[in-house]
Design an enzyme around this catalytic site. Sequence first.
Site, short mmCIF file in Angstrom:
data_model
loop_
_atom_site.label_atom_id
_atom_site.label_comp_id
_atom_site.label_asym_id
_atom_site.label_seq_id
_atom_site.Cartn_x
_atom_site.Cartn_y
_atom_site.Cartn_z
N ARG A 172 24.94 -11.02 54.85
CA ARG A 172 23.74 -11.28 55.64
C ARG A 172 23.43 -12.76 55.82
O ARG A 172 23.01 -13.19 56.88
CB ARG A 172 22.53 -10.58 55.00
CG ARG A 172 22.66 -9.06 54.98
CD ARG A 172 21.59 -8.42 54.10
NE ARG A 172 21.75 -8.76 52.69
CZ ARG A 172 22.58 -8.13 51.87
NH1 ARG A 172 23.34 -7.14 52.30
NH2 ARG A 172 22.66 -8.48 50.60
N ALA A 203 37.14 -5.68 33.25
CA ALA A 203 36.09 -6.71 33.33
C ALA A 203 36.46 -7.99 32.59
O ALA A 203 35.62 -8.65 31.98
CB ALA A 203 34.76 -6.16 32.80
N LEU A 208 38.99 -8.20 30.13
CA LEU A 208 39.78 -7.99 28.92
C LEU A 208 41.23 -8.40 29.20
O LEU A 208 41.70 -8.29 30.34
CB LEU A 208 39.74 -6.52 28.49
CG LEU A 208 38.42 -5.98 27.96
CD1 LEU A 208 38.54 -4.47 27.72
CD2 LEU A 208 38.02 -6.68 26.68
N ASP A 256 38.02 4.82 41.60
CA ASP A 256 38.00 3.51 40.96
C ASP A 256 39.05 3.44 39.86
O ASP A 256 39.77 2.44 39.74
CB ASP A 256 36.60 3.23 40.40
CG ASP A 256 36.48 1.84 39.81
OD1 ASP A 256 36.67 0.87 40.56
OD2 ASP A 256 36.19 1.72 38.61
N LYS A 311 42.52 1.12 39.46
CA LYS A 311 42.84 0.36 38.25
C LYS A 311 44.19 0.79 37.68
O LYS A 311 44.96 -0.06 37.19
CB LYS A 311 41.73 0.57 37.20
CG LYS A 311 40.41 -0.06 37.58
CD LYS A 311 39.33 0.27 36.57
CE LYS A 311 38.00 -0.38 36.95
NZ LYS A 311 36.91 -0.02 36.01
N GLY A 348 29.67 -4.03 33.51
CA GLY A 348 28.48 -4.85 33.37
C GLY A 348 28.67 -6.17 34.10
O GLY A 348 29.75 -6.76 34.09
#
Length: 388
Positions: free
Chosen positions: A66, A178, A180, A245, A249, A368
């Site tokens: 946007r 994330a 690791l 998802d 992965k 997270g």
Amino acid sequence: MSTSAGVLEAAFSAPRFRAEAVAAPRARIALLGTGTVGRAVLERLASWADTPFGDRLQLVHVANSRVAVSDEEGVCARQATFAFAGANALPASERLVTLGRSDHTVVTAALGTRGCRIILDATASESVAEQHAHWLAHGIHVVTACKLGQGTSLARWRSIRDAAEAGAHYGDSATVGAGLPLLRSLRELQAGGDRIHGIAGILSGSLAWLFNQYDGMRPFSALVRHARDAGYTEPDPRDDLSGEDVRRKTVILARAAGFEIEPRDVEVTSLVPRELALLSKEAVDAALPALDQPLRRRFAEAYRNGEKLRFVARLERRDDGRAHARVGLEALPADHPLAAGAGTDNKVAIWSDRYRSQPLVIQGPGAGAEVTAAGLLDDVLRIARAAA
């Protein structure tokens, strides 16, 4: 400052988004995406102001679908955090659309033509992922948490791999786990002469959290809403619940392990009922209770057998050298290594030539915004140091 930034300033009636000068920044950063992960990146960058970490980096462009702001002298991460939060709340008629398919040249222009240039992709955008190979081919490093680059077609994966061979780096640590050290471990094992024989693990932090929390009493749909609002799931939670998802992965891990598979080669058993799968994104929330009864039955059966439900990905090397991959909900014995864990932990076991009888096990938070942002910026700093 670019025209885009000038319009943004007028919309917010805000001061210039210019960082104070720092000594010889080593890498110029363009951040794409200001959702939960993008905001966490900005907050982490803001916390690095006047530190050796911050002095290595210069944020020059921030954009979402946007609004955008660019400044060749530096964009203040702290001001951008507040400004983009306000931009997301603007009426659609007042938003500046700057990052359409034809406007990616704005990003490269903001980065300039010299020095270490890094695009940090914190989006889940197909059109942005399509540009990864193009940017790499033009000497721009790409760091991403988006799985649409390396977790989709082999053709796209090969184009990214081939483009990176020209010298630009592709930072993908945050695409699985994330941040690791999963992909790095697989690559380093092979660089040391090992073949990868198998991988098994909990690859979805959101699904790990859901099944660690689920007790058969609370509605599963309520837990899904909580996980989505906490930023554990993808924006559309069906991407997690369907196994898509985890499929992406698994594909990324398989390719890093030396198996050139297509997404269709991964057998996936979805948690999403057909009636929920067919709905528009806007209609999903109201229909989430369709998950409750089937999962209550699965939980009750597992509980009677002393088992725990876990959503597991498995990859095995066959005798012919090819890979067999599957993803789905499994009822595991309570003492099974993959049944342990807490919160959003990912837990992955890797079997290789040197780890045949006892696998290498890697465990840690797998979802997270904060841990994902940290993983992204780890890759950014690694590239900046290498370029210094």
